[in-house]
Design an enzyme around this catalytic site. Structure first.
Site, mmCIF file in Angstrom:
data_model
loop_
_atom_site.group_PDB
_atom_site.id
_atom_site.type_symbol
_atom_site.label_atom_id
_atom_site.label_comp_id
_atom_site.label_asym_id
_atom_site.label_seq_id
_atom_site.Cartn_x
_atom_site.Cartn_y
_atom_site.Cartn_z
ATOM 1 N N SER A 68 45.278 41.180 36.504
ATOM 2 C CA SER A 68 46.347 40.662 36.205
ATOM 3 C C SER A 68 46.323 39.175 35.910
ATOM 4 O O SER A 68 45.476 38.645 36.373
ATOM 5 C CB SER A 68 47.304 40.732 37.617
ATOM 6 O OG SER A 68 48.544 40.345 37.290
ATOM 7 N N TYR A 96 47.933 37.415 46.432
ATOM 8 C CA TYR A 96 47.710 38.310 45.383
ATOM 9 C C TYR A 96 46.974 37.769 44.239
ATOM 10 O O TYR A 96 45.866 38.562 43.511
ATOM 11 C CB TYR A 96 49.079 38.809 44.844
ATOM 12 C CG TYR A 96 49.215 39.836 43.716
ATOM 13 C CD1 TYR A 96 48.605 41.040 43.865
ATOM 14 C CD2 TYR A 96 49.417 39.289 42.435
ATOM 15 C CE1 TYR A 96 48.806 42.095 42.875
ATOM 16 C CE2 TYR A 96 49.432 40.425 41.420
ATOM 17 C CZ TYR A 96 49.182 41.656 41.738
ATOM 18 O OH TYR A 96 48.949 42.700 40.579
#
Length: 205
Positions: A68, A96
């Site tokens: 990501s 994350y």
């Protein structure tokens, strides 16, 4: 373990896609790792290792890590001294981001080791990608009324208008898995966004 043991290759493509995002409170895996890092990176790392002999049997094996752009979330580094947030406060997005950075670093390191290890007589590529912001259950801690903070959900709801469908989000994964121009390790070590190669953050290189 049982899945890997029961699989009899060759395995042409392994897409490491399972993930969770922005858990509001710190959780641990059954092995004692911070859950986002454990699920998003360590699980993929282990599965790739368990299946690598099958991938080597393929004429064009590909290991694809779904990362990501969140890999650059500040501070944009791996805090190797405190991956479990035992010394500092747990931060959902930092956690994350670390897991997504690890996805890219894993693909790049695997690519390097395949190049250096002459005993790996295999045509195996390792690459990573950003699928884009997609309308999937990954965002359940942001948009699901039963799990998300109401204020945060209201603030982020307009963002849904510019997100991708799951079909649209899968296109970069499909490209990495099937594009003949990436065969013969020509895609290995590279990072893709919207079906095109991009440079990840400096820490991911």
């Amino acid at each position: 373990f049982s899945f890997a043991e029961s699989f009899s290759g060759p395995l042409d493509v392994l897409i490491n896609n399972a993930g969770i995002m922005a858990l509001p409170t710190k959780e641990l895996t059954s092995d004692g790792f911070e859950r986002q890092f454990g699920v998003n990176h360590l699980g993929h790392f282990l599965l790739t290792g368990l299946l690598f002999d099958r991938i080597k049997k393929s004429k064009d094996g590909r290991v694809i890590n779904v990362s990501s752009t969140a890999h650059s979330i500040p501070p944009g580094t791996l805090n190797r001294d405190d991956l479990n947030f035992e010394k500092g406060n747990y931060q959902p997005w930092v956690s994350y981001g670390q897991s997504k950075l690890a996805n890219i670093l894993f693909a790049r390191e695997l690519d390097k080791r395949i190049k250096m290890n002459k005993s790996i007589d295999a045509n195996v590529s390792a690459m990573s990608l950003h699928p884009g912001a997609c309308r999937t259950d990954l965002g359940r801690y942001l948009f699901d009324p039963s799990k998300a903070n109401p204020f945060q959900m209201a603030l982020l709801s307009p963002f849904l208008l510019i997100t991708k469908s799951s079909f649209e989000g899968a296109q970069t994964q499909v490209k990495c898995a099937t594009d003949k121009s990436l065969a013969g390790r020509r895609g290995s070590g590279r990072y893709f966004v919207d079906c095109h190669e991009q440079r990840p953050s400096a820490q991911a290189q």
